[in-house]
Scaffold this motif. Structure first.
Motif, PDB file in Angstrom:
ATOM      1  N   GLU A   1       3.863 -22.468   6.533  1.00 59.71           N
ATOM      2  CA  GLU A   1       5.419 -22.275   6.195  1.00 59.71           C
ATOM      3  C   GLU A   1       5.164 -21.506   4.709  1.00 59.71           C
ATOM      4  N   MET A   2       4.403 -21.794   3.903  1.00 56.99           N
ATOM      5  CA  MET A   2       4.339 -21.443   2.601  1.00 56.99           C
ATOM      6  C   MET A   2       3.629 -20.125   2.325  1.00 56.99           C
ATOM      7  N   LEU A   3       3.175 -19.586   3.485  1.00 52.76           N
ATOM      8  CA  LEU A   3       2.408 -18.275   3.152  1.00 52.76           C
ATOM      9  C   LEU A   3       3.439 -17.181   2.996  1.00 52.76           C
ATOM     10  N   LEU A   4       3.193 -16.367   1.974  1.00 54.55           N
ATOM     11  CA  LEU A   4       4.144 -14.988   1.915  1.00 54.55           C
ATOM     12  C   LEU A   4       3.737 -14.294   3.209  1.00 54.55           C
ATOM     13  N   ASP A   5       4.731 -13.720   3.305  1.00 55.79           N
ATOM     14  CA  ASP A   5       4.803 -12.781   4.695  1.00 55.79           C
ATOM     15  C   ASP A   5       5.452 -11.298   4.522  1.00 55.79           C
TER      16      ASP A   5
ATOM     17  N   ARG B   1      11.731 -17.774  -2.395  1.00 62.44           N
ATOM     18  CA  ARG B   1      11.662 -19.211  -2.131  1.00 62.44           C
ATOM     19  C   ARG B   1      10.680 -19.996  -1.908  1.00 62.44           C
ATOM     20  N   ARG B   2       9.564 -19.390  -0.956  1.00 65.55           N
ATOM     21  CA  ARG B   2       8.384 -20.095  -0.991  1.00 65.55           C
ATOM     22  C   ARG B   2       7.606 -20.326  -2.107  1.00 65.55           C
ATOM     23  N   VAL B   3       7.633 -19.264  -3.023  1.00 69.75           N
ATOM     24  CA  VAL B   3       6.999 -19.471  -4.243  1.00 69.75           C
ATOM     25  C   VAL B   3       7.771 -20.647  -5.018  1.00 69.75           C
ATOM     26  N   GLN B   4       8.943 -20.779  -5.138  1.00 68.43           N
ATOM     27  CA  GLN B   4       9.923 -21.642  -5.971  1.00 68.43           C
ATOM     28  C   GLN B   4       9.513 -22.977  -5.393  1.00 68.43           C
ATOM     29  N   ALA B   5       9.366 -23.243  -3.859  1.00 62.19           N
ATOM     30  CA  ALA B   5       9.146 -24.321  -3.332  1.00 62.19           C
ATOM     31  C   ALA B   5       7.700 -24.996  -3.437  1.00 62.19           C
TER      32      ALA B   5
ATOM     33  N   ARG C   1       0.924 -18.781  -0.833  1.00 64.56           N
ATOM     34  CA  ARG C   1      -0.311 -17.921  -1.013  1.00 64.56           C
ATOM     35  C   ARG C   1      -0.011 -16.591  -0.244  1.00 64.56           C
ATOM     36  N   LEU C   2      -0.848 -15.640  -0.683  1.00 66.79           N
ATOM     37  CA  LEU C   2      -0.929 -14.506   0.140  1.00 66.79           C
ATOM     38  C   LEU C   2      -2.376 -14.035   0.077  1.00 66.79           C
ATOM     39  N   CYS C   3      -2.538 -12.761   0.866  1.00 71.28           N
ATOM     40  CA  CYS C   3      -3.780 -12.186   0.893  1.00 71.28           C
ATOM     41  C   CYS C   3      -3.930 -10.890   0.437  1.00 71.28           C
ATOM     42  N   LEU C   4      -4.540 -10.208  -0.551  1.00 72.13           N
ATOM     43  CA  LEU C   4      -4.465  -9.138  -0.999  1.00 72.13           C
ATOM     44  C   LEU C   4      -5.974  -8.622  -1.197  1.00 72.13           C
ATOM     45  N   GLY C   5      -6.260  -7.261  -0.827  1.00 74.63           N
ATOM     46  CA  GLY C   5      -7.622  -6.890  -0.551  1.00 74.63           C
ATOM     47  C   GLY C   5      -8.621  -7.778  -0.074  1.00 74.63           C
TER      48      GLY C   5
ATOM     49  N   ARG D   1      -3.028 -17.661  -4.942  1.00 78.57           N
ATOM     50  CA  ARG D   1      -1.877 -18.427  -5.056  1.00 78.57           C
ATOM     51  C   ARG D   1      -0.983 -17.565  -5.917  1.00 78.57           C
ATOM     52  N   VAL D   2       0.475 -17.763  -5.696  1.00 80.69           N
ATOM     53  CA  VAL D   2       1.381 -17.388  -6.578  1.00 80.69           C
ATOM     54  C   VAL D   2       2.184 -18.499  -6.993  1.00 80.69           C
TER      55      VAL D   2
END
Length: 303
Positions: free
Chosen positions: A205-209, A219-223, A231-235, A240-241
């Motif tokens: 639920e907490m994965l940035l999309d 709000r995911r980052v805030q929670a 978290r997210l995937c870049l490159g 982790r944010v």
């Protein structure tokens, strides 16, 4: 007042500390030492650590067994106080103290009964979050409450809110016990039509999309907490944010814009500016420091 206290995490420590100042804690019940950290060492719960510092007797258990019931009964408490103990309490325990069993619950009941009330309030964008001092009954978080207090959510992180609400709950618990002992506590039953449930947070639920809006991702980052981080995937690499904000910068959905040391993520509506990150395998750092290593056209997605 003779009190048996039951609690485990940091959220419960202020309540134990305040009880030790105002009343007579006879026994502290907490969950056993747990393996934590890279060294995989056994670490005591924050409540156990505080109880030992106060010179209070500690009983460790994963569940309320007949032996635990016997120890609590031997203490002859006037009341049992609970704050985030970590398991279901049987009816037999609730009957051991003449003034009952009360709980510091991290929400404004009847909203957010259940395991993760503070995080759910953040994810839902509630304007205010709070605590309730409630009776523990057979059904989950269904008891009447006698005191509530709240704070504004604003831009606070979940960790900041938990610390603030822990202190607020401790103060309200002491006041509630005074009211209960004096027979002046006013108990308010929860309105069934207003009940909502705060299920345990799943990491997914907490994965940035990028297919979600900027506000939802913020709000995911805030929670975010260590147990379920944003978290997210870049490159092709996980990140982790730790802090971010909604931005007015125009960025195509799923794309990353690096401009003058600032990092923006394009969402389905709006964008998010990253402020503090922790790339996998590296230390946490300001996004401006991380930006210096980002090159070329980049896209982002779910980790």
């Amino acid at each position: 007042m003779r009190v048996v206290f039951m609690g485990t995490p940091s959220f419960a420590v202020p309540s134990l500390s305040r009880l030790a100042q105002a009343h007579e804690p006879l026994l502290v019940v907490t969950r056993p030492d747990a393996v934590r950290g890279r060294g995989r060492a056994l670490v005591p719960s924050p409540v156990k650590e505080r109880a030992l510092g106060l010179g209070l007797p500690v009983l460790e258990t994963k569940r309320v067994t007949p032996e635990v019931l016997e120890r609590v009964a031997e203490a002859r408490p006037d009341v049992i106080a609970v704050a985030a103990f970590g398991c279901i309490l049987p009816d037999e325990l609730l009957e051991l103290a003449p003034l009952g069993c009360v709980n510091v619950h991290g929400s404004l009941l009847p909203r957010w009964r259940g395991a993760a009330p503070i995080q759910r309030a953040v994810l839902s964008g509630d304007e205010r979050v709070g605590i309730s001092i409630m009776r523990v009954v057979h059904d989950l978080d269904a008891g009447a409450w006698c005191r509530q207090a709240s704070v504004e959510l604003a831009e606070k992180t979940c960790a900041e809110l938990m610390g603030e609400l822990a202190e607020l709950g401790a103060s309200e618990l002491v006041l509630a016990l005074e009211d209960i002992a004096a027979g002046r506590a006013v108990w308010r039953e929860q309105e069934p039509e207003l009940v909502s449930y705060a299920a345990k947070i799943d990491k997914a639920e907490m994965l940035l999309d990028p297919t979600d809006g900027a506000l939802e991702n913020r709000r995911r980052v805030q929670a975010s907490l260590d147990a379920a981080p944003a978290r997210l995937c870049l490159g092709g690499k996980g990140v982790r944010v730790l802090d971010a904000r909604v931005s007015s910068q125009e960025v195509e959905q799923g794309q990353v814009l690096v401009r003058k040391g600032r990092v923006f993520l394009g969402c389905s509506s709006g964008s998010v500016e990253l402020l503090l990150v922790k790339p996998d395998g590296k230390r946490e750092m300001p996004a401006s420091s991380w930006a210096s290593g980002l090159r070329g056209s980049l896209s982002w997605g779910v980790a």
